[in-house]
Design a protein around this motif. Sequence first.
Motif, short mmCIF file in Angstrom:
data_model
loop_
_atom_site.label_atom_id
_atom_site.label_comp_id
_atom_site.label_asym_id
_atom_site.label_seq_id
_atom_site.Cartn_x
_atom_site.Cartn_y
_atom_site.Cartn_z
N ALA A 19 0.83 -1.21 0.00
CA ALA A 19 0.00 0.00 0.00
C ALA A 19 0.86 1.26 0.00
O ALA A 19 0.58 2.21 -0.75
CB ALA A 19 -0.93 -0.01 1.22
N VAL A 20 1.91 1.28 0.81
CA VAL A 20 2.83 2.42 0.85
C VAL A 20 3.48 2.59 -0.52
O VAL A 20 3.56 3.70 -1.06
CB VAL A 20 3.90 2.23 1.96
N ALA A 21 3.95 1.48 -1.09
CA ALA A 21 4.61 1.53 -2.41
C ALA A 21 3.66 2.09 -3.45
O ALA A 21 4.03 2.98 -4.23
CB ALA A 21 5.09 0.13 -2.81
N SER A 22 2.45 1.59 -3.48
CA SER A 22 1.48 2.05 -4.48
C SER A 22 1.23 3.55 -4.35
O SER A 22 1.24 4.28 -5.35
CB SER A 22 0.17 1.27 -4.32
N GLU A 23 1.06 4.01 -3.13
CA GLU A 23 0.78 5.43 -2.91
C GLU A 23 1.95 6.31 -3.35
O GLU A 23 1.76 7.28 -4.09
CB GLU A 23 0.48 5.64 -1.43
N ILE A 24 3.15 5.97 -2.92
CA ILE A 24 4.32 6.79 -3.26
C ILE A 24 4.62 6.73 -4.75
O ILE A 24 4.87 7.75 -5.39
CB ILE A 24 5.56 6.35 -2.45
N GLN A 37 1.14 2.68 -17.58
CA GLN A 37 2.39 1.94 -17.37
C GLN A 37 2.68 1.82 -15.87
O GLN A 37 3.11 0.78 -15.39
CB GLN A 37 3.58 2.59 -18.07
N ASN A 38 2.44 2.89 -15.13
CA ASN A 38 2.73 2.87 -13.71
C ASN A 38 1.86 1.84 -12.99
O ASN A 38 2.35 1.08 -12.15
CB ASN A 38 2.54 4.26 -13.12
N GLU A 43 1.52 -3.36 -10.15
CA GLU A 43 0.98 -4.72 -10.04
C GLU A 43 2.08 -5.77 -10.22
O GLU A 43 2.15 -6.75 -9.49
CB GLU A 43 -0.14 -4.93 -11.06
N LYS A 44 2.96 -5.53 -11.18
CA LYS A 44 4.02 -6.49 -11.50
C LYS A 44 5.11 -6.56 -10.42
O LYS A 44 5.65 -7.62 -10.15
CB LYS A 44 4.65 -6.13 -12.85
N PRO A 48 1.15 -7.32 -3.29
CA PRO A 48 1.55 -8.26 -2.24
C PRO A 48 2.14 -9.57 -2.80
O PRO A 48 3.16 -10.06 -2.30
CB PRO A 48 0.25 -8.52 -1.48
N GLY A 49 1.55 -10.10 -3.86
CA GLY A 49 2.07 -11.33 -4.46
C GLY A 49 3.46 -11.15 -5.02
O GLY A 49 4.33 -12.03 -4.87
N ALA A 50 3.70 -10.01 -5.68
CA ALA A 50 5.03 -9.75 -6.26
C ALA A 50 6.06 -9.59 -5.14
O ALA A 50 7.19 -10.10 -5.24
CB ALA A 50 4.99 -8.49 -7.13
N ILE A 51 5.69 -8.91 -4.07
CA ILE A 51 6.62 -8.72 -2.94
C ILE A 51 6.96 -10.07 -2.33
O ILE A 51 8.13 -10.36 -2.04
CB ILE A 51 6.02 -7.75 -1.90
N LEU A 52 5.96 -10.92 -2.12
CA LEU A 52 6.22 -12.26 -1.56
C LEU A 52 7.15 -13.06 -2.46
O LEU A 52 8.06 -13.74 -1.97
CB LEU A 52 4.91 -13.01 -1.33
#
Length: 166
Positions: A19-24, A37-38, A43-44, A48-52
């Motif tokens: 959530a922090v990443a998406s907002e910033i 593109q952003n 998403e990519k 959460p799935g990509a981070i895991l």
Amino acid sequence: MEFIQVKADDREAVNKLSAVASEIVKEHYNPILGAEQNDYMIEKFQSPGAILEQLSHGYRYYLAEEDGCTAGFMGFYPREDVMYLSKLYLYKDKRGRGYSRKMVEFIASAARAEGLPAIELNVNRFNSGSIAAYEALGFVRVREEKNDIGHGFCMDDYVYRLEING
């Protein structure tokens, strides 16, 4: 500044990081890349799935906090003969306070602990504010890269390197 490691078994922390990443990232990169593109890149790379998935391959993610408030985050991992800085983001109102320097010093310490002589990162060639910040921290441009990330999008980057002393 406190750095709180995000671990795969802490789903609450993974979701918070996403959530922090998406907002910033939306605030910072929509004007540079465009929302389409952003959104694809978030998403990519920052869902959460990509981070895991990244954590399972050796990424280290940390939330950066000051006085109990999240200021930003960073993600890095050893790659070949350097520590690769994949993500370093701060909320807009937290920039210009020396936090980036503290974050880079933390990453440099991790690199030294593993015997790695440098930190490398990619930065979008049109991201003039971040380029200026990295150069002020001592990073030097070493090459250019274009990487196809799918869905018709390409990352058009400079690669910067910071030599670190033992």
